[in-house]
Design a protein around this motif. Sequence first.
Motif, PDB file in Angstrom:
ATOM      1  N   SER A 140      39.560   7.004  12.780  1.00  0.00           N
ATOM      2  CA  SER A 140      39.808   6.700  11.372  1.00  0.00           C
ATOM      3  C   SER A 140      38.897   7.575  10.527  1.00  0.00           C
ATOM      4  O   SER A 140      37.680   7.623  10.750  1.00  0.00           O
ATOM      5  CB  SER A 140      39.540   5.227  11.081  1.00  0.00           C
ATOM      6  N   LYS A 163      49.439  10.861   7.461  1.00  0.00           N
ATOM      7  CA  LYS A 163      50.041  10.217   6.287  1.00  0.00           C
ATOM      8  C   LYS A 163      49.978   8.690   6.359  1.00  0.00           C
ATOM      9  O   LYS A 163      50.935   7.989   6.074  1.00  0.00           O
ATOM     10  CB  LYS A 163      51.492  10.668   6.115  1.00  0.00           C
ATOM     11  N   ASN A 164      48.821   8.168   6.762  1.00  0.00           N
ATOM     12  CA  ASN A 164      48.671   6.716   6.866  1.00  0.00           C
ATOM     13  C   ASN A 164      47.279   6.257   6.416  1.00  0.00           C
ATOM     14  O   ASN A 164      46.570   5.578   7.172  1.00  0.00           O
ATOM     15  CB  ASN A 164      48.930   6.253   8.306  1.00  0.00           C
ATOM     16  N   SER A 206      57.196  -4.276  15.117  1.00  0.00           N
ATOM     17  CA  SER A 206      57.455  -3.260  14.097  1.00  0.00           C
ATOM     18  C   SER A 206      58.701  -3.659  13.323  1.00  0.00           C
ATOM     19  O   SER A 206      59.738  -3.972  13.926  1.00  0.00           O
ATOM     20  CB  SER A 206      57.654  -1.882  14.742  1.00  0.00           C
ATOM     21  N   ALA A 251      46.045   2.679   7.081  1.00  0.00           N
ATOM     22  CA  ALA A 251      45.919   2.156   8.443  1.00  0.00           C
ATOM     23  C   ALA A 251      44.517   2.302   9.018  1.00  0.00           C
ATOM     24  O   ALA A 251      44.271   1.862  10.147  1.00  0.00           O
ATOM     25  CB  ALA A 251      46.915   2.861   9.368  1.00  0.00           C
ATOM     26  N   VAL A 272      48.656   3.106  14.422  1.00  0.00           N
ATOM     27  CA  VAL A 272      49.449   2.679  13.268  1.00  0.00           C
ATOM     28  C   VAL A 272      48.874   1.421  12.636  1.00  0.00           C
ATOM     29  O   VAL A 272      48.632   1.359  11.440  1.00  0.00           O
ATOM     30  CB  VAL A 272      50.921   2.456  13.666  1.00  0.00           C
ATOM     31  N   GLY A 327      43.098   9.012   6.679  1.00  0.00           N
ATOM     32  CA  GLY A 327      44.151   8.736   7.642  1.00  0.00           C
ATOM     33  C   GLY A 327      43.583   8.363   9.002  1.00  0.00           C
ATOM     34  O   GLY A 327      42.363   8.409   9.221  1.00  0.00           O
TER      35      GLY A 327
END
Length: 379
Positions: free
Chosen positions: A283, A341-342, A156, A345, A167, A315
């Motif tokens: 997902s 909020k991804n 990371s 990903a 993530v 997300g």
Amino acid sequence: MGAPMQGFVLLVASVVAGPAIGPGDAWAQQIPPVGGAESWWEGPPPAPGEGKWMRLGMRQGRRTQWLASVGDRLVWASSPTLPNTRWFVRAWAPNLVRLESWSNQQVRALGLDESGVLRLQSIGAEPTLYWRIVPAGASGWALQNVGRPEFLLGVSSGRPAAVPWSVAGPVMWLPTFVPAPIGIPAPLRIVSTRLIPNPPAPPVTLELFNGNQNELWVLISDSRQPSHIDTVAIAPGDSIQRVVQRDPGATLVEEVELRTAFGTWQRQRLEMQIPSALVLDLSVYEKFLQSVAIDATGKSPNRIEDVNYVPKSVGRFSLLIDDSVPETVRVDVYERAVAAKNPGAVLKMDPRQWDEPQGGSSPLERALQPSQPPQRRRF
């Protein structure tokens, strides 16, 4: 027991798509805890308490860097020949290991501290000091933390770290064995070890609810079945149910002897609970109206010539199915995906496998549905 098997392992890692779950009835079957570990060992796995030497490498851009220790911190080394890049992988089961660093006649284990930070720590009865070997991709493996199964050993911000499963997908480690070091005395001896499975736990009925105004596509992966992705479509306001068998975990009991600064051996008894390993990774995509082709000439029998839909990523999030989860769980997948909020990903998908939308949501879509011939709707 306790004498290390000879050989080093060189691990080269690359990022792959996430693990996956089988479709339909696979949810309702008792699935063994993580398979494929025999291939990791390139043959029969070590006896409990034994292991093999290795180096941990990861491809970063065009370079490969190796995990090294500086005190209790983890850093990247640019060359595998630099000091403190050697790790001893000690097995308690084919897929349950501890990553040990030996230096100055001391042994420390790679794990997570109370804050979830990756660091070297003294040998103890903490499940965060142990890792599961999880198949990832066609020929690689991820390392899932036992005490915090929602985390994987990865990178990371350019640094070694524990990375949440949802993530960036698992990191794929590819083991290659190399010669063992010379002149390094073992600072630890295994006297005995027992891995006792816990009694079976009741299954969980998982209700996946679509609280959005459009149809959702959900890709579901399971840390126990990382070779397949279960894909489902959920109509607006609708839900689907899946029965998930829990992983009941186990109890690990080991007696060890640690070398003291005076060269003597001190015996310790370690007993710990191995928690559930089951992590569901979801997902979420929204089936989104992209464009409408309208006949402006008036010559076509159909005013609406064409309608195109595209997957719009929402997300990605994960669910840990452990002892604290009730037997029935309702999850608003759209709400959870938005909160993550991804959208970048999400696991990749092929929209061509899906049927047409199960209902319009916007005024434009509702107006178009009666006029649009079904055979002309396409992606």
